[in-house]
Design a protein around this motif. Sequence first.
Motif, PDB file in Angstrom:
ATOM      1  N   ASP A  76       0.779  -1.355   0.089  1.00  0.00           N
ATOM      2  CA  ASP A  76      -0.185   0.032   0.096  1.00  0.00           C
ATOM      3  C   ASP A  76       0.870   1.259  -0.033  1.00  0.00           C
ATOM      4  OD1 ASP A  76      -1.277  -2.330   1.308  1.00  0.00           O
ATOM      5  OD2 ASP A  76      -2.732  -1.095   2.043  1.00  0.00           O
ATOM      6  N   GLN A 112      -0.933   4.808  -0.325  1.00  0.00           N
ATOM      7  CA  GLN A 112      -1.979   5.501   0.510  1.00  0.00           C
ATOM      8  C   GLN A 112      -1.668   6.955   1.292  1.00  0.00           C
ATOM      9  OE1 GLN A 112      -4.183   3.098   3.395  1.00  0.00           O
ATOM     10  NE2 GLN A 112      -5.257   4.876   3.918  1.00  0.00           N
ATOM     11  N   HIS A 154       1.123  -3.315  -8.115  1.00  0.00           N
ATOM     12  CA  HIS A 154       0.793  -2.540  -7.001  1.00  0.00           C
ATOM     13  C   HIS A 154      -0.771  -3.022  -6.291  1.00  0.00           C
ATOM     14  CE1 HIS A 154       3.215   0.492  -8.437  1.00  0.00           C
ATOM     15  NE2 HIS A 154       2.655   0.441  -9.692  1.00  0.00           N
ATOM     16  N   ASP A 213      -4.959   0.176  -2.403  1.00  0.00           N
ATOM     17  CA  ASP A 213      -4.699   1.451  -1.562  1.00  0.00           C
ATOM     18  C   ASP A 213      -3.641   2.136  -2.010  1.00  0.00           C
ATOM     19  OD1 ASP A 213      -7.044   0.652  -0.132  1.00  0.00           O
ATOM     20  OD2 ASP A 213      -5.909   0.311   1.746  1.00  0.00           O
ATOM     21  N   ASN A 242      -5.580   7.675  -0.708  1.00  0.00           N
ATOM     22  CA  ASN A 242      -6.259   7.666   0.263  1.00  0.00           C
ATOM     23  C   ASN A 242      -7.720   7.521   0.164  1.00  0.00           C
ATOM     24  OD1 ASN A 242      -6.641   7.231   3.175  1.00  0.00           O
ATOM     25  ND2 ASN A 242      -5.935   9.258   3.708  1.00  0.00           N
ATOM     26  N   GLY A 254      -7.741  -1.908  -3.486  1.00  0.00           N
ATOM     27  CA  GLY A 254      -7.955  -1.786  -1.896  1.00  0.00           C
ATOM     28  C   GLY A 254      -9.165  -1.341  -1.581  1.00  0.00           C
ATOM     29  N   HIS A 262      -9.615   1.469   0.095  1.00  0.00           N
ATOM     30  CA  HIS A 262      -9.420   2.927  -0.421  1.00  0.00           C
ATOM     31  C   HIS A 262      -9.800   3.311  -1.958  1.00  0.00           C
ATOM     32  CE1 HIS A 262      -8.389   4.555   3.571  1.00  0.00           C
ATOM     33  NE2 HIS A 262      -7.774   3.217   3.643  1.00  0.00           N
ATOM     34  N   HIS A 312      -5.708  -7.747  -2.068  1.00  0.00           N
ATOM     35  CA  HIS A 312      -5.332  -6.376  -1.058  1.00  0.00           C
ATOM     36  C   HIS A 312      -5.599  -6.842   0.308  1.00  0.00           C
ATOM     37  CE1 HIS A 312      -4.672  -2.488   0.612  1.00  0.00           C
ATOM     38  NE2 HIS A 312      -6.106  -2.512   1.252  1.00  0.00           N
ATOM     39  N   GLY A 314      -1.579  -7.047   1.030  1.00  0.00           N
ATOM     40  CA  GLY A 314      -1.353  -5.629   1.743  1.00  0.00           C
ATOM     41  C   GLY A 314      -2.029  -5.402   2.754  1.00  0.00           C
ATOM     42  N   HIS A 315      -2.494  -4.051   2.803  1.00  0.00           N
ATOM     43  CA  HIS A 315      -3.473  -3.629   3.420  1.00  0.00           C
ATOM     44  C   HIS A 315      -3.308  -3.524   5.404  1.00  0.00           C
ATOM     45  CE1 HIS A 315      -7.545  -2.892   4.886  1.00  0.00           C
ATOM     46  NE2 HIS A 315      -7.623  -4.028   5.750  1.00  0.00           N
ATOM     47  N   HIS A 327      -0.418  -2.524   6.622  1.00  0.00           N
ATOM     48  CA  HIS A 327       0.531  -1.567   6.938  1.00  0.00           C
ATOM     49  C   HIS A 327       1.854  -2.271   7.944  1.00  0.00           C
ATOM     50  CE1 HIS A 327      -1.722   2.055   5.271  1.00  0.00           C
ATOM     51  NE2 HIS A 327      -2.228   1.023   4.980  1.00  0.00           N
ATOM     52  N   VAL A 384       4.148  -2.926   3.080  1.00  0.00           N
ATOM     53  CA  VAL A 384       3.667  -1.608   2.742  1.00  0.00           C
ATOM     54  C   VAL A 384       4.669  -0.620   2.314  1.00  0.00           C
ATOM     55  CG1 VAL A 384       4.070  -1.179   5.206  1.00  0.00           C
ATOM     56  CG2 VAL A 384       2.478   0.509   4.223  1.00  0.00           C
TER      57      VAL A 384
END
Length: 418
Positions: free
Chosen positions: A161, A163, A189, A192, A195, A224, A226, A300, A336-337, A339, A365
């Motif tokens: 991410d 973001q 990628h 997210d 943002n 994601g 976001h 994600h 991901g997601h 962080h 992340v």
Amino acid sequence: MQKKIIGLFSSLLALSVSVSAQVPPELQARWDKESAPAKNPLFDHRPSALPDRVILIPQSSNSQELAVVWRSDTTVTNGLVEIIEADSLNFPKTQRKHIEASYKTVQYKDYPMHFHQALIRDLKPGSLYKYRVGRSPQWSPWYSYRHPDYRDTIRLLYFGDTQNGIFNHATRIYKDALRKFGRANLALHIGDLINHANNDYEWSEWHRATGDINTSISVMATPGNHEYLKNLQGKKVELSKYWTTQFPYPYTWDVGPFYLDYGFVRFVLLNSNEKLDQQGKWLDQVLSETKQRWVVLVWHHPVFSGSLKRTNKGLLENWLPVIRKHRDKVALVLQGHDHTYARGGLDDRTGSLDRPSKPVFTVSVIGDKYYELNKQSWMDVAYPNTSAYQYIEFTREKISYRAFSETDVLIDHFEITK
Ligand SMILES: [Fe+2]
């Protein structure tokens, strides 16, 4: 009902400048969040006739075709790609080709813009090209692109991410990754990217940060949370139009899953935001049928979370059983997601730290916001508060995985062999 709410929301957004005094406070707060003012007011994010946000999108498996997408203002309705295959020492002008583009309009709250898309055909394996997009006299710079030789090693750069801190923080790490691994064939990628789903300023930050990668390497991406618009109750109701316009993959349905084969590797990308049951069944079918040497799953939200408070029940119920069923085929699950950085596997995994058994699960992340990390039994390696990127090489016999921190420290590595 949800569509009606979104419709009302969109109408109010369009009118928000003139009628802001009558907008309910909750809606005004949501509008403010979605369209927060530019963090860097001198950063020019408005479209012009000069192309920007150029990105290379693969369209099919082991293809000799590649889509190019870019943005302009609405004065440009007849975009072109100009492309020249390299000779031994230069790009002969006599060999240049022009490809007409089509366009879609995306309406941001302050202005409309055009996203152009053109399909380059007949790319030769291993050949080097230079290309530019736009229309005389408003051309982009020339970019270099080498088409992969699908029989050879496949090289992937995988980014978690972004973001937050997109322009000011992540730009440097994307550039470091490209400088170090510029021969990558694919950039992934993980969602997210921004943002706020429809914040045009944030999309400009992301494209400015990733532009050197996105113009020279084919891009895979999965949405994601976001990238979703939310209703007044904060519930996800619609994937941003920016997503489907900028990432026109061969989706199986609507904005559902798809897969792409690169040589002997199958990348299967799912949308972990919705229709988990339906996608789980599709994944089972894809994994049952594939004969590829390696299979990499991409989405994600993580199946196994970095934090005890961030469990994704829907994935555990719908996708984990499918992964277990096909564990001999699935090599990697890239996510991901959360962080944070974490790597691990199933509870009955075997192997060693640097030669783990399949499948290996990762969370990563690149942005500068970090969440709490709780060490759990699924993890073999974990780093809190660490922005990282990953470089993965696939040969017929071996997968070599390396993760680097933003300080260029090798924080994780392993190999999977046949
Ligand atoms: Fe997320």
